[in-house]
Design an enzyme around this catalytic site. Structure first.
Site, PDB file in Angstrom:
ATOM      1  N   SER A  21       0.846  -1.192   0.000  1.00  0.00           N
ATOM      2  CA  SER A  21       0.000   0.000   0.000  1.00  0.00           C
ATOM      3  C   SER A  21       0.879   1.240   0.000  1.00  0.00           C
ATOM      4  CB  SER A  21      -0.904   0.009   1.248  1.00  0.00           C
ATOM      5  OG  SER A  21      -0.117   0.134   2.429  1.00  0.00           O
ATOM      6  N   LYS A  22       0.250   2.399   0.050  1.00  0.00           N
ATOM      7  CA  LYS A  22       0.982   3.656  -0.030  1.00  0.00           C
ATOM      8  C   LYS A  22       1.960   3.841   1.128  1.00  0.00           C
ATOM      9  CE  LYS A  22      -2.495   6.205  -2.681  1.00  0.00           C
ATOM     10  NZ  LYS A  22      -3.447   7.339  -2.678  1.00  0.00           N
TER      11      LYS A  22
END
Length: 502
Positions: free
Chosen positions: A262-263
């Site tokens: 994810s980010k």
């Protein structure tokens, strides 16, 4: 209705002389092309190219609230950058709604689907009640049990409704996945899932089956997160009396902490890595090895070799870990080993982006530019390094790295030594590596200090960095007209720089 108790889907052996392998990549344009999607696209593309098959691009854009044209183009740009050319498409689900409605009606008419009048609020309340009672929060099938007369009356009144699939109450669905192996799911674990929402938009299950049938997809290669969807889709194929494609669910990509990428792990979109300065072939090579192995210790695999060696049988069941440092290693290796003419356009693009490109690099200074790239590329990891770490090679305006100043300019005698060095260099008539080295080392010997003291300080003067290509090669490349003024500038600013670094 017990129309089917047990369905088994086995991988089909495709006769390549009669039927081509047909695979698809079907992203939703609700964001940029992310790493996981890019890896799925790559596996589909490699399999199609390996098998002499067809790679189809399909855009699943029925989510009108989140799908936007600019995001479609962003996905296409990401695929183009990766070099994943498609043979058919892009096809858009939003342009195929009639096909989904027709298929849904076919299932309803055959008794494999029924109207569901439950509202979202009612469904939510029942799910919460089931959870409190310790039951699975699945649909309870109450609209399935409505009398046909009541259903007809409510439809006549125009009540909003969804369309749900009739899942057999007994038995199980089984299939052999080319990656995950044998998968069996009891029908009691599958709720009567929605085919058409109350706004007449298709769900993923209906849309994907309709599209894969119409596009004659032979192999569905997708992420392992879709594994739980497959029994539902196989049930639809069985209801339509059509064979299911062969399934291959590839492992997920995790971050370094073993959680879903994810980010928080850094950039996740392909375009972000392109902007950072990664080469597409290096990125392809790295992606291909996230969950697939060539069967030996090979790592640097050009696209032609990846295509030749790719096999779904060598895709791992274990999740892959995205290692940023490993990706940078791949990129550095490709920057070092690619034919120079192949990477020069990428370097030019980066220098133009940073405002450092001079037309002379493509004309009278072409030979110098090529020599500079050759000197630098063994030491860079990203294309962006040419405009940041190596900025001093392409511009006169550059900053001194504070860490380099603190480390290599702390000896107060250096201002005097560098002044002597400047005078010695001014007398060098033949500006070559050996003559430059003789001048610099001569000053060090005269003053009874190690040559490294002057070499490190001179490197800071000429490049602003603590680390750079070999100094005397750098000085020869930069030339007298750049080297002498840069030395003079550091001497002039020496006191201020060293004071600021203390």
């Amino acid at each position: 209705m017990q129309w089917f108790a047990y369905y088994e889907a086995r991988p089909r052996v495709t006769n390549m002389t009669e039927n081509k392998v047909r695979v698809r990549f079907a992203p939703s344009p609700t964001g940029f092309l992310h790493v996981g999607g890019a890896r799925t696209a790559l596996f589909n593309w490699l399999f199609a190219r390996n098998q002499g098959g067809v790679f189809i691009l399909r855009i699943e854009d029925t989510d009108a609230d989140r799908s936007r044209p600019e995001l479609v183009e962003a996905v296409l740009d990401g695929l183009r950058w990766l070099g994943l050319d498609w043979d058919e498409g892009p096809y858009f689900q939003s342009q195929r709604l009639e096909s989904y409605h027709a298929l849904a009606e076919r299932l309803r008419a055959a008794g494999h689907a029924y109207p569901c009048f439950c509202t979202p609020e009612e469904l939510k309340q029942r799910r919460e009640q089931a959870q409190k009672a310790g039951r699975p929060p699945k649909y309870d099938g109450r609209c399935r049990r409505l009398a046909s007369e009541e259903v007809a009356a409510r439809l006549e009144r125009g009540e909003r409704h969804a369309l749900r699939f009739v899942v057999p109450e007994e038995g199980r669905t089984a299939f052999d996945d080319l990656v995950a192996g044998r998968v069996e799911v009891a029908h009691e674990e599958i709720e009567d899932f929605v085919l058409l929402r109350s706004d007449r938009q298709p769900t993923y299950h209906l849309g994907v089956v309709a599209d894969d049938l119409d596009m004659r997809i032979t192999h569905v290669i997708r992420g392992a997160d879709h594994l739980s969807n497959t029994p539902k889709q196989i049930l639809i194929y069985q209801a339509l009396d059509r064979p299911a494609p062969t399934f291959a669910h590839v492992p997920l990509i995790l971050g370094s902490d073993r959680t879903r990428l994810s980010k928080r792990h850094g950039a996740t979109s392909v375009t972000a890595y392109a902007e950072e300065g990664f080469l597409p072939e290096a990125f392809r090579n790295f992606l291909a090895l996230l969950g697939w192995s060539p069967g030996d210790d090979s790592q640097l695999l050009r696209t032609e070799e990846l295509t030749r060696r790719f096999s779904l049988q060598q895709v791992s069941r274990s999740n892959a870990v995205f290692d940023r440092q490993k990706l940078e290693w791949f990129n550095a290796e490709y920057l070092r080993s690619e034919p120079l003419e192949k990477i020069l356009p990428d370097i030019e693009k980066e220098l133009r982006r940073a405002g450092l490109w001079r037309d002379g690099f493509a004309a009278e200074e072409r030979e110098w530019f090529v020599a500079a790239v050759e000197l630098l590329r063994p030491r860079v990891r990203l294309l962006r390094d040419f405009s940041t770490w190596a900025r001093a090679f392409f511009a006169e305006e550059f900053d001194y790295d504070p860490a380099a100043v603190k480390k290599f300019l702390k000896d107060e005698r250096l201002a005097g030594f560098l002044s002597e060095e400047l005078q010695a260099l001014e007398k060098v008539s033949d500006w070559t590596h050996d003559e430059i080295e003789k001048a610099v080392r001569g000053v060090a010997e005269k003053n009874g200090v190690k040559a490294g003291l002057l070499i490190n300080a001179t490197r800071v003067a000429l490049t602003g960095q603590a680390v750079a290509p070999p100094l005397f090669n750098t000085m020869e490349l930069l030339g007298r007209r750049r080297v002498l003024p840069r030395l003079a500038r550091l001497i002039e600013r020496f006191a201020d720089l060293t004071a600021a670094s203390r």
